[in-house]
Design a protein around this motif. Sequence first.
Motif, mmCIF file in Angstrom:
data_model
loop_
_atom_site.group_PDB
_atom_site.id
_atom_site.type_symbol
_atom_site.label_atom_id
_atom_site.label_comp_id
_atom_site.label_asym_id
_atom_site.label_seq_id
_atom_site.Cartn_x
_atom_site.Cartn_y
_atom_site.Cartn_z
ATOM 1 N N SER A 45 1.083 -0.816 -0.149
ATOM 2 C CA SER A 45 0.121 0.370 -0.027
ATOM 3 C C SER A 45 0.534 1.060 -0.302
ATOM 4 N N ASN A 46 0.550 1.681 -0.871
ATOM 5 C CA ASN A 46 1.311 3.202 -1.479
ATOM 6 C C ASN A 46 0.808 4.540 -0.488
ATOM 7 N N GLU A 47 -0.360 4.373 0.077
ATOM 8 C CA GLU A 47 -0.766 4.783 0.864
ATOM 9 C C GLU A 47 -0.173 4.655 2.651
ATOM 10 N N PHE A 48 -0.198 3.680 2.769
ATOM 11 C CA PHE A 48 -0.074 3.228 3.994
ATOM 12 C C PHE A 48 1.571 3.792 3.701
ATOM 13 N N TRP A 49 2.634 3.374 3.556
ATOM 14 C CA TRP A 49 3.858 4.029 3.756
ATOM 15 C C TRP A 49 3.826 5.409 3.511
ATOM 16 N N LYS A 50 2.883 6.173 3.422
ATOM 17 C CA LYS A 50 2.543 7.775 3.507
ATOM 18 C C LYS A 50 2.370 7.998 4.615
ATOM 19 N N VAL A 76 9.468 -6.434 3.514
ATOM 20 C CA VAL A 76 8.980 -5.627 2.161
ATOM 21 C C VAL A 76 9.523 -7.454 1.964
ATOM 22 N N ASN A 77 7.828 -7.436 0.678
ATOM 23 C CA ASN A 77 8.003 -8.383 -0.540
ATOM 24 C C ASN A 77 8.190 -8.100 -1.565
ATOM 25 N N PRO A 78 9.685 -8.213 -2.165
ATOM 26 C CA PRO A 78 9.452 -8.075 -3.581
ATOM 27 C C PRO A 78 8.842 -8.508 -4.693
ATOM 28 N N VAL A 79 7.795 -9.467 -4.459
ATOM 29 C CA VAL A 79 6.914 -9.331 -5.457
ATOM 30 C C VAL A 79 5.902 -8.529 -5.634
ATOM 31 N N TYR A 80 5.663 -7.481 -5.079
ATOM 32 C CA TYR A 80 4.840 -6.442 -4.205
ATOM 33 C C TYR A 80 5.406 -4.942 -5.548
ATOM 34 N N TYR A 81 7.078 -5.465 -5.767
ATOM 35 C CA TYR A 81 7.218 -4.383 -6.926
ATOM 36 C C TYR A 81 7.619 -5.175 -8.294
ATOM 37 N N ARG A 110 2.433 2.240 -10.701
ATOM 38 C CA ARG A 110 1.868 2.295 -8.929
ATOM 39 C C ARG A 110 3.530 1.901 -8.414
ATOM 40 N N ILE A 111 4.427 1.192 -9.362
ATOM 41 C CA ILE A 111 5.672 1.115 -8.853
ATOM 42 C C ILE A 111 6.246 2.242 -8.893
ATOM 43 N N PRO A 112 7.302 2.608 -9.218
ATOM 44 C CA PRO A 112 7.628 2.966 -9.479
ATOM 45 C C PRO A 112 7.594 4.625 -8.232
ATOM 46 N N LEU A 113 6.717 5.129 -7.695
ATOM 47 C CA LEU A 113 5.720 6.218 -6.420
ATOM 48 C C LEU A 113 5.878 4.500 -5.462
ATOM 49 N N ARG A 114 6.286 3.171 -5.348
ATOM 50 C CA ARG A 114 6.353 2.051 -3.789
ATOM 51 C C ARG A 114 7.489 2.635 -3.367
ATOM 52 N N VAL A 115 8.692 2.897 -4.860
ATOM 53 C CA VAL A 115 10.028 3.257 -4.928
ATOM 54 C C VAL A 115 10.346 4.043 -3.980
ATOM 55 N N GLN A 116 9.673 5.362 -4.787
ATOM 56 C CA GLN A 116 10.714 6.283 -3.867
ATOM 57 C C GLN A 116 9.651 6.696 -2.175
ATOM 58 N N LEU A 117 9.003 5.739 -1.785
ATOM 59 C CA LEU A 117 8.558 5.755 -0.442
ATOM 60 C C LEU A 117 9.213 4.840 0.190
ATOM 61 N N THR A 118 10.593 4.155 -0.491
ATOM 62 C CA THR A 118 10.983 2.918 0.455
ATOM 63 C C THR A 118 12.296 3.702 0.536
ATOM 64 N N ASN A 119 12.586 4.229 -0.385
ATOM 65 C CA ASN A 119 14.157 5.445 -0.620
ATOM 66 C C ASN A 119 12.769 6.366 0.508
ATOM 67 N N ALA A 120 12.174 6.821 0.231
ATOM 68 C CA ALA A 120 11.910 8.326 1.311
ATOM 69 C C ALA A 120 12.108 7.796 2.697
ATOM 70 N N ALA A 121 12.180 6.145 3.365
ATOM 71 C CA ALA A 121 11.492 5.266 4.428
ATOM 72 C C ALA A 121 13.379 5.213 4.950
ATOM 73 N N PHE A 122 13.875 5.272 4.187
ATOM 74 C CA PHE A 122 15.260 4.819 4.623
ATOM 75 C C PHE A 122 16.213 5.518 4.668
#
Length: 243
Positions: A45-50, A76-81, A110-122
Amino acid sequence: MKNGIKILLVMLLATPQVFAKKIRKPTSVERPPQFVLLAFDGSKSNEFWKESMDFAETVPTHNDAKNNLIRFTYFVNPVYYLDKAQKQNYSTPMLDKPVSCIGWEDDKSRIPLRVQLTNAAFLKGHEIGSHANSHCDQSGTDKTNPMYGKPWDESAWDSEFSQFNSLFFNIFKNNKLPEPKQYAPTGLAFKPENIVGFRAPLLAVTDGLWPVLQKYKFRYDTSKHQLLIIGHNAKTGADGTFR
């Protein structure tokens, strides 16, 4: 007699001051640090990342709020990416075909945004951990699971960890997306060696897992009721897994 009373009176009057120096005030009691570990599984969920990152910015761990905000671990589970149309990039151990018990990404936009959010978290100081890939029952004991009767041995776990890196650190290539402008070619702000924590899907483990965790240089596992520390035991001089 009077002299004796005077001496006793002096002793009684002095006693509170003597003991006051020995008794520590409650505020001065030294306590060991307490650690509360907060983690989330999945990562779809991209929304939950935020939402979770925004929430973390409002919760200090103690009075120094600016420098001590709460931090999470995202397993994380890479199948979601991975776009469903590209699922052939993964082969589920013991099944030898792409099977994910939690699905895939149905819309690769939706994958690029998920990557951005993952980076932001890190980059905010949150931890990125591994929750493996397919999220099936590696113990082989669940009759309703496609892995039933196929408990994972060491080679199966090794394949899963190897494919985790292949899927997660080749997101744009695997999904046939344009190479990212930032953090090329992986698109991620971190490397495989930054992922040191593991939680098995369904908390289902077998004995084959532990040597693989060591091989891939993981530092801890949270699949059991006790935190499992992986590495060097200073007391015994041994390398291995320690609870």
